[in-house]
Design a protein around this motif. Structure first.
Motif, short mmCIF file in Angstrom:
data_model
loop_
_atom_site.label_atom_id
_atom_site.label_comp_id
_atom_site.label_asym_id
_atom_site.label_seq_id
_atom_site.Cartn_x
_atom_site.Cartn_y
_atom_site.Cartn_z
N PRO B 17 0.82 -1.22 0.00
CA PRO B 17 0.00 0.00 0.00
C PRO B 17 0.85 1.27 0.00
N GLN B 18 2.02 1.21 0.62
CA GLN B 18 2.89 2.40 0.64
C GLN B 18 3.37 2.71 -0.79
N GLY B 19 3.72 1.65 -1.54
CA GLY B 19 4.12 1.84 -2.94
C GLY B 19 2.97 2.41 -3.76
N ALA B 20 1.76 1.89 -3.53
CA ALA B 20 0.60 2.38 -4.28
C ALA B 20 0.35 3.86 -3.97
N THR B 21 0.54 4.22 -2.71
CA THR B 21 0.33 5.63 -2.31
C THR B 21 1.35 6.54 -2.98
N ILE B 22 2.60 6.09 -3.03
CA ILE B 22 3.64 6.89 -3.67
C ILE B 22 3.34 7.04 -5.16
N LYS B 23 2.93 5.94 -5.79
CA LYS B 23 2.58 6.02 -7.22
C LYS B 23 1.45 7.03 -7.44
N HIS B 24 0.44 6.94 -6.58
CA HIS B 24 -0.69 7.84 -6.70
C HIS B 24 -0.26 9.30 -6.52
N LYS B 36 4.88 0.49 -11.98
CA LYS B 36 4.76 -0.05 -10.63
C LYS B 36 5.79 0.61 -9.69
N VAL B 37 5.38 0.89 -8.47
CA VAL B 37 6.30 1.39 -7.45
C VAL B 37 6.34 0.39 -6.30
N LYS B 38 7.53 -0.03 -5.94
CA LYS B 38 7.67 -0.96 -4.82
C LYS B 38 8.53 -0.33 -3.74
N THR B 39 8.11 -0.49 -2.50
CA THR B 39 8.91 0.07 -1.41
C THR B 39 9.66 -1.04 -0.68
N GLY B 40 10.73 -0.67 -0.08
CA GLY B 40 11.49 -1.64 0.69
C GLY B 40 12.32 -0.93 1.74
N LYS B 41 13.13 -1.72 2.42
CA LYS B 41 14.00 -1.15 3.44
C LYS B 41 15.45 -1.30 3.02
N TYR B 42 16.24 -0.41 3.55
CA TYR B 42 17.64 -0.36 3.19
C TYR B 42 18.42 -0.19 4.49
N LEU B 43 19.22 -1.17 4.84
CA LEU B 43 19.99 -1.10 6.07
C LEU B 43 21.48 -1.03 5.73
#
Lengths: 83, 83
Positions: B17-24, B36-43
Motif C-alpha cells: 500500500p505504501q508503494g501504491a500511495t507513492i505512485k498515486h 509499478k512502485v515498490k517500497t522496501g527497506k535499506y539497512l
C-alpha cells in the motif's frame, strides 16, 4: 522503459532510533561484532520513458520534490534499461 | 571491518500500500510515466570482523533470524571491506 532503484538515507548526524533499536536487538541476541546500524528506504519504480537523460531529470525532480526530505535525507539511484 | 548494505523487498504478490500511495502521489502531481512502485527497506551496518566468509554467514543468519520476514520479504546484500 527503465527500472529505477532509489536508496534514501538519513544524513550524517540525524538521529536514527530505528537503527539504534536494530543494533540493540542484534546485540541482545548475541551478535557481538555490530558497529553502527543505519536505516533507510529503498524504492523501485518503473519509468515508461525512452530517453535516459530525460529519465534521470525526472527522477531527480521527483526525489527533490516528493520522495526525499532534503533537510534530513540523502538519496542515490541506479537506472537500468529494461525491454 | 566490513560495511554491509542490505536491501529488503516485499515478495512478488504481497500487497504494498505504501508503494501504491507513492505512485498515486507521483501521478497526481503530474508525473505520467510511472509504472509499478515498490517500497522496501535499506539497512547499512558495520561488522567488525576480518573473515569475509564468516561475515557473510553472520549476515545471512541475522537476515533470516531477525532483519527479514521470510514469509513476505526477500533480501539481497552487498559487503565491502573498509579500513
Amino acid at each position: 522503459m527503465f527500472k529505477v532503484k532509489i536508496y534514501i538515507n538519513l544524513k550524517e548526524g540525524v538521529a536514527d532510533p530505528q537503527g539504534a533499536t536494530i543494533k540493540h536487538a542484534l546485540d541482545s541476541i548475541g551478535y557481538q561484532k555490530i558497529g553502527k546500524v543505519k536505516t533507510g528506504k529503498y524504492l523501485q519504480l518503473e519509468l515508461d520513458m525512452h530517453d535516459k537523460n530525460k529519465a534521470r531529470e525526472q527522477i531527480e525532480d521527483m526525489c527533490q520534490k516528493i520522495l526525499v526530505n532534503p533537510v534530513i535525507e540523502n538519496y542515490e539511484y541506479q537506472i537500468e534499461e529494461i525491454k
